[in-house]
Motif scaffolding. Structure first.
Motif, PDB file in Angstrom:
ATOM      1  N   ILE A 170      41.855  44.358  47.720  1.00 16.43           N
ATOM      2  CA  ILE A 170      42.538  45.625  47.421  1.00 16.43           C
ATOM      3  C   ILE A 170      43.319  45.521  46.112  1.00 16.43           C
ATOM      4  O   ILE A 170      43.303  46.436  45.285  1.00 16.43           O
ATOM      5  CB  ILE A 170      43.464  46.035  48.593  1.00 16.43           C
ATOM      6  CG1 ILE A 170      42.630  46.420  49.811  1.00 16.43           C
ATOM      7  CG2 ILE A 170      44.381  47.193  48.192  1.00 16.43           C
ATOM      8  CD1 ILE A 170      43.420  46.585  51.106  1.00 16.43           C
ATOM      9  N   LYS A 171      43.982  44.382  45.900  1.00 12.95           N
ATOM     10  CA  LYS A 171      44.756  44.185  44.671  1.00 12.95           C
ATOM     11  C   LYS A 171      43.864  44.239  43.434  1.00 12.95           C
ATOM     12  O   LYS A 171      44.262  44.764  42.389  1.00 12.95           O
ATOM     13  CB  LYS A 171      45.504  42.850  44.724  1.00 12.95           C
ATOM     14  CG  LYS A 171      46.733  42.873  45.626  1.00 12.95           C
ATOM     15  CD  LYS A 171      47.333  41.471  45.716  1.00 12.95           C
ATOM     16  CE  LYS A 171      48.492  41.430  46.698  1.00 12.95           C
ATOM     17  NZ  LYS A 171      49.000  40.062  46.902  1.00 12.95           N
ATOM     18  N   GLU A 172      42.656  43.693  43.558  1.00 15.16           N
ATOM     19  CA  GLU A 172      41.709  43.747  42.431  1.00 15.16           C
ATOM     20  C   GLU A 172      41.278  45.182  42.161  1.00 15.16           C
ATOM     21  O   GLU A 172      41.126  45.598  41.008  1.00 15.16           O
ATOM     22  CB  GLU A 172      40.479  42.864  42.722  1.00 15.16           C
ATOM     23  CG  GLU A 172      40.718  41.385  42.540  1.00 15.16           C
ATOM     24  CD  GLU A 172      41.252  41.016  41.161  1.00 15.16           C
ATOM     25  OE1 GLU A 172      40.664  41.474  40.154  1.00 15.16           O
ATOM     26  OE2 GLU A 172      42.263  40.303  41.094  1.00 15.16           O
ATOM     27  N   LYS A 181      44.159  46.905  40.424  1.00 18.48           N
ATOM     28  CA  LYS A 181      44.217  46.464  39.026  1.00 18.48           C
ATOM     29  C   LYS A 181      43.218  47.246  38.169  1.00 18.48           C
ATOM     30  O   LYS A 181      43.536  47.704  37.064  1.00 18.48           O
ATOM     31  CB  LYS A 181      43.913  44.957  38.954  1.00 18.48           C
ATOM     32  CG  LYS A 181      44.144  44.329  37.594  1.00 18.48           C
ATOM     33  CD  LYS A 181      43.914  42.832  37.670  1.00 18.48           C
ATOM     34  CE  LYS A 181      44.151  42.183  36.329  1.00 18.48           C
ATOM     35  NZ  LYS A 181      43.960  40.714  36.394  1.00 18.48           N
ATOM     36  N   SER A 182      42.019  47.426  38.709  1.00 15.61           N
ATOM     37  CA  SER A 182      40.972  48.180  38.016  1.00 15.61           C
ATOM     38  C   SER A 182      41.375  49.647  37.847  1.00 15.61           C
ATOM     39  O   SER A 182      41.163  50.248  36.795  1.00 15.61           O
ATOM     40  CB  SER A 182      39.669  48.064  38.824  1.00 15.61           C
ATOM     41  OG  SER A 182      38.670  48.849  38.266  1.00 15.61           O
ATOM     42  N   GLU A 183      41.993  50.219  38.893  1.00 16.38           N
ATOM     43  CA  GLU A 183      42.442  51.617  38.830  1.00 16.38           C
ATOM     44  C   GLU A 183      43.569  51.800  37.822  1.00 16.38           C
ATOM     45  O   GLU A 183      43.636  52.821  37.136  1.00 16.38           O
ATOM     46  CB  GLU A 183      42.902  52.088  40.213  1.00 16.38           C
ATOM     47  CG  GLU A 183      41.763  52.395  41.168  1.00 16.38           C
ATOM     48  CD  GLU A 183      42.256  53.131  42.417  1.00 16.38           C
ATOM     49  OE1 GLU A 183      42.545  54.334  42.309  1.00 16.38           O
ATOM     50  OE2 GLU A 183      42.349  52.493  43.474  1.00 16.38           O
ATOM     51  N   VAL A 184      44.470  50.810  37.744  1.00 15.85           N
ATOM     52  CA  VAL A 184      45.565  50.864  36.765  1.00 15.85           C
ATOM     53  C   VAL A 184      44.988  50.888  35.352  1.00 15.85           C
ATOM     54  O   VAL A 184      45.395  51.705  34.511  1.00 15.85           O
ATOM     55  CB  VAL A 184      46.533  49.661  36.934  1.00 15.85           C
ATOM     56  CG1 VAL A 184      47.515  49.585  35.769  1.00 15.85           C
ATOM     57  CG2 VAL A 184      47.305  49.776  38.240  1.00 15.85           C
ATOM     58  N   GLN A 185      44.021  50.001  35.093  1.00 12.09           N
ATOM     59  CA  GLN A 185      43.392  49.936  33.766  1.00 12.09           C
ATOM     60  C   GLN A 185      42.711  51.258  33.431  1.00 12.09           C
ATOM     61  O   GLN A 185      42.775  51.742  32.298  1.00 12.09           O
ATOM     62  CB  GLN A 185      42.390  48.776  33.721  1.00 12.09           C
ATOM     63  CG  GLN A 185      43.062  47.411  33.736  1.00 12.09           C
ATOM     64  CD  GLN A 185      42.088  46.264  33.978  1.00 12.09           C
ATOM     65  OE1 GLN A 185      40.924  46.471  34.355  1.00 12.09           O
ATOM     66  NE2 GLN A 185      42.555  45.038  33.805  1.00 12.09           N
ATOM     67  N   ALA A 210      48.987  43.367  38.987  1.00  6.23           N
ATOM     68  CA  ALA A 210      48.124  44.559  39.015  1.00  6.23           C
ATOM     69  C   ALA A 210      48.289  45.417  37.767  1.00  6.23           C
ATOM     70  O   ALA A 210      47.543  46.382  37.572  1.00  6.23           O
ATOM     71  CB  ALA A 210      48.441  45.391  40.256  1.00  6.23           C
ATOM     72  N   GLY A 211      49.281  45.087  36.928  1.00  9.89           N
ATOM     73  CA  GLY A 211      49.503  45.882  35.717  1.00  9.89           C
ATOM     74  C   GLY A 211      50.422  47.067  35.931  1.00  9.89           C
ATOM     75  O   GLY A 211      50.510  47.964  35.089  1.00  9.89           O
ATOM     76  N   LEU A 246      51.116  48.810  46.723  1.00  4.49           N
ATOM     77  CA  LEU A 246      50.486  49.022  45.417  1.00  4.49           C
ATOM     78  C   LEU A 246      49.568  50.241  45.458  1.00  4.49           C
ATOM     79  O   LEU A 246      49.540  51.044  44.519  1.00  4.49           O
ATOM     80  CB  LEU A 246      49.686  47.776  44.997  1.00  4.49           C
ATOM     81  CG  LEU A 246      50.453  46.453  44.857  1.00  4.49           C
ATOM     82  CD1 LEU A 246      49.523  45.347  44.384  1.00  4.49           C
ATOM     83  CD2 LEU A 246      51.638  46.589  43.911  1.00  4.49           C
ATOM     84  N   VAL A 247      48.829  50.381  46.553  1.00  5.31           N
ATOM     85  CA  VAL A 247      47.933  51.546  46.725  1.00  5.31           C
ATOM     86  C   VAL A 247      48.748  52.840  46.697  1.00  5.31           C
ATOM     87  O   VAL A 247      48.368  53.819  46.041  1.00  5.31           O
ATOM     88  CB  VAL A 247      47.127  51.426  48.052  1.00  5.31           C
ATOM     89  CG1 VAL A 247      46.428  52.735  48.386  1.00  5.31           C
ATOM     90  CG2 VAL A 247      46.108  50.295  47.956  1.00  5.31           C
ATOM     91  N   ASN A 248      49.882  52.846  47.391  1.00  4.20           N
ATOM     92  CA  ASN A 248      50.738  54.040  47.412  1.00  4.20           C
ATOM     93  C   ASN A 248      51.313  54.348  46.029  1.00  4.20           C
ATOM     94  O   ASN A 248      51.457  55.518  45.658  1.00  4.20           O
ATOM     95  CB  ASN A 248      51.883  53.857  48.417  1.00  4.20           C
ATOM     96  CG  ASN A 248      51.459  54.139  49.846  1.00  4.20           C
ATOM     97  OD1 ASN A 248      50.402  54.693  50.106  1.00  4.20           O
ATOM     98  ND2 ASN A 248      52.296  53.756  50.805  1.00  4.20           N
TER      99      ASN A 248
END
Length: 289
Positions: free
Chosen positions: A13-15, A18-22, A59-60, A270-272
């Protein structure tokens, strides 16, 4: 018996986060931001906050911790929350619990803007969650639901016993399971004959902070046991509320402590936070249209 591996799922989920943040940074120019309020010097609270900050950094997600002395006034905390509510760079606000006795926890949680309430403790989000509407869901129960989903465990039609009725874990856990069409029994400190309820359950979720509360004789053969409790023994070892060694012999699935629900809590926070950032972008876009 299968281990419900929250550590592995949380890393996945953290990965994804991280991708969504980018993606948000590249396409929308947005960096999600999380502000944490830490009052006092409780070692457990400080450790949790440190883990959350570390996970955000990896996660950025922009993260800031407001550390306040134990003696701070309630008005001062409210003042800081009001400032964070107005800060456009902060998408999520969470207040690390428990708070000192002189502070009204409900008043503090209600002061967080519902759209920034990534802990899901505001009455607005609690009400929407109860009705099965879109909302921020408390991270620990949310993590449990994701863990069950990962292992294709569908609560629908199952007898579920939730042991613990706190506003943070037990009550939202019961609500989410009820919304998933489970038949839910919520047990608490006033429940008589706990064993009678747990023995009948297909799924047991326990989170009260009592070592070995759930023993082998309280669990039916093939049950699914989710241990949400965290206790530190005198020798420093972390354990849950379940007698893991003996209960695991009877289970079809069981979550360990550590490595079960704990890592999922931080992952879902992080998801929230990402969700809050996306909702912010959506609101800003509508204002500019």
């Amino acid at each position: 018996m299968t281990i419900l591996d929250g550590k592995a799922l949380s890393n996945k989920i953290k990965e994804e986060v991280k991708s969504e943040v980018q993606d948000l940074q590249m396409k929308k120019g947005i960096t999600p931001g999380l502000a944490v309020v830490l009052v006092g010097a409780d070692p457990a609270s400080a450790a949790y906050v440190n883990m959350k900050s570390k996970a955000c950094k990896q996660a950025g997600i922009y993260s800031i911790v407001h550390e306040m002395p134990e003696t701070i006034s309630q008005d001062k905390i409210l003042e800081i929350l009001a400032m964070m509510n107005k800060n456009p760079n902060i998408d999520g606000i969470l207040v690390q619990l428990p708070l000192p006795k002189h502070v009204d926890t409900t008043a503090i949680l209600e002061a967080i803007a519902p759209e920034k309430d990534v802990d899901g403790f505001h009455a607005y989000n609690t009400g929407r969650m109860t009705l099965g509407l879109e909302s921020f869901v408390p991270a620990t129960p949310y993590g449990v639901m994701q863990l069950l989903k990962e292992y294709d465990i569908n609560p629908e039609g199952k007898n579920v016993c939730v042991v613990g009725a706190s506003n943070i874990v037990g009550k939202p856990m019961s609500t989410l399971l009820l919304n998933a069409n489970a038949t839910v029994t919520t047990c608490h400190i006033y429940t008589k004959n706990l064993k009678e309820h747990t023995k009948n359950a297909d799924i047991i979720c326990v989170g009260v902070g009592k070592v070995n509360l759930i023993t082998e004789d309280m669990v039916k053969e093939g049950a699914i046991v989710v241990d949400i409790g965290i206790n530190r023994l005198e020798n420093g070892k972390l354990v849950g509320d379940v007698d893991f060694e003996n209960v695991s012999k009877k289970c079809s699935y069981i979550s360990p402590v550590p490595g079960g629900v704990g890592p999922m809590t931080i992952a879902m926070l992080l998801v929230n936070t990402i969700k809050a950032a996306k909702l912010r972008e959506e609101r800003e876009r509508k204002l500019n249209d």
